[in-house]
Scaffold this active site. Sequence first.
Site, PDB file in Angstrom:
ATOM      1  N   LYS A  58       0.843  -1.204   0.000  1.00 21.01           N
ATOM      2  CA  LYS A  58       0.000   0.000   0.000  1.00 21.01           C
ATOM      3  C   LYS A  58       0.877   1.253   0.000  1.00 21.01           C
ATOM      4  O   LYS A  58       0.649   2.191  -0.757  1.00 21.01           O
ATOM      5  CB  LYS A  58      -0.945  -0.012   1.211  1.00 21.01           C
ATOM      6  CG  LYS A  58      -2.067  -1.042   1.035  1.00 21.01           C
ATOM      7  CD  LYS A  58      -2.885  -1.276   2.293  1.00 21.01           C
ATOM      8  CE  LYS A  58      -3.847  -2.435   2.062  1.00 21.01           C
ATOM      9  NZ  LYS A  58      -4.629  -2.840   3.223  1.00 21.01           N
ATOM     10  N   GLN A 102      -4.598  -1.339   9.380  1.00 20.95           N
ATOM     11  CA  GLN A 102      -4.554  -2.681   8.801  1.00 20.95           C
ATOM     12  C   GLN A 102      -5.218  -3.676   9.757  1.00 20.95           C
ATOM     13  O   GLN A 102      -4.851  -3.770  10.928  1.00 20.95           O
ATOM     14  CB  GLN A 102      -3.093  -3.085   8.524  1.00 20.95           C
ATOM     15  CG  GLN A 102      -2.942  -4.410   7.818  1.00 20.95           C
ATOM     16  CD  GLN A 102      -3.531  -4.420   6.412  1.00 20.95           C
ATOM     17  OE1 GLN A 102      -3.381  -3.459   5.638  1.00 20.95           O
ATOM     18  NE2 GLN A 102      -4.233  -5.481   6.072  1.00 20.95           N
ATOM     19  N   ASP A 125     -10.782   3.235   3.364  1.00 23.73           N
ATOM     20  CA  ASP A 125     -11.079   1.793   3.255  1.00 23.73           C
ATOM     21  C   ASP A 125     -12.583   1.583   3.036  1.00 23.73           C
ATOM     22  O   ASP A 125     -13.008   0.501   2.632  1.00 23.73           O
ATOM     23  CB  ASP A 125     -10.677   1.083   4.563  1.00 23.73           C
ATOM     24  CG  ASP A 125      -9.474   0.169   4.370  1.00 23.73           C
ATOM     25  OD1 ASP A 125      -9.150  -0.146   3.208  1.00 23.73           O
ATOM     26  OD2 ASP A 125      -8.874  -0.227   5.391  1.00 23.73           O
TER      27      ASP A 125
END
Length: 291
Positions: A58, A102, A125
């Site tokens: 990422k 995460q 997200d």
Amino acid sequence: MTTTPHSAIIIDGVALSQKLRSEVSARVQALRARGITPGLAVILVGDSPASQVYVRNKVKGCQDCGFHSVLEKYDASLTETELLARIDALNHDPAIHGILVQLPVPKHIDATKVIEAISPQKDVDGFHVASAGALMTGLPGFLPCTPYGCMKMLESINYDLRGKHAVVIGRSNIVGKPMALMLLQKNATVTICHSATPDLKLFTQMADVIVAAVGKRNVLTADMVKPGAVVLDVGMNRNEEGKLCGDVDFEGVRQVASAITPVPGGVGPMTITMLLVNTLEAAERAENSQP
Ligand code: NAP
């Protein structure tokens, strides 16, 4: 007469990602020329090897596209209160437009609390309940990256979902449910299957589009697929040799389907690409909401 065996179009997530990422880079350059560098903060708690790989990819994706990116790594002993305080600070940091924690987080931290602590304006997200609600009601918000990537893959083959029957296998909050809502928004008739679905094949055989998001190998085999169907494989599993594979029996299903995504090189790279798209959007929205 010899007949050539049918083989589906392979929807290449790496190539599509490259194309979308070059469009992202161009928009980043335009923003930077106006004095704004899109910024993503990625928080990792603990040292799970899989999570380390995900966050590294990422951050690299961000750097390649000209974003500002911050990777904050914390020991697994970080308390929930400390993590929430870090999120609060990032919520107020004008250089950061997107925040990603995460998952999974260690057991002593409540993942729901963490997701809900992220400002909806920075929820790149798309997991916050405000983002889920926006998707549910058709309001603007951030779309969860994996199903968003799947929609882009359908778009890349000019697939018109209107009037089509889509079957989504899996109903998680991050993949299956938002996937079903996005397909519905594009006028497909949608069926969601899950572990309590008694006869999966009954539904998949009727489908024009199948999205497999289960996390089990060979959940979808050729006999379960209508000829000409489009098959998107979200699953990430390991086979006996330890090689990455999806939920779909790729070799079998490609003989029946009209288009299929491979694993690796399919939905996976698209997920990170859509994270970059969302972060860019967050920065553009922040610019537009400035007084
Ligand atoms: P999850 O939360 O474990 O959800 C799996 C879903 O599959 C559940 O809804 C479950 O039903 C359903 N299911 C389990 N066994 C089934 C069966 N035999 N038949 C039909 N449905 C069944 O997983 P997830 O987070 O959605 O992820 C799914 C897969 O996608 C995993 O392999 C994950 O690693 C992968 N993934 C890939 C990406 C990517 O970027 N490529 C991103 C995210 C996830 P119940 O609800 O009834 O339990």
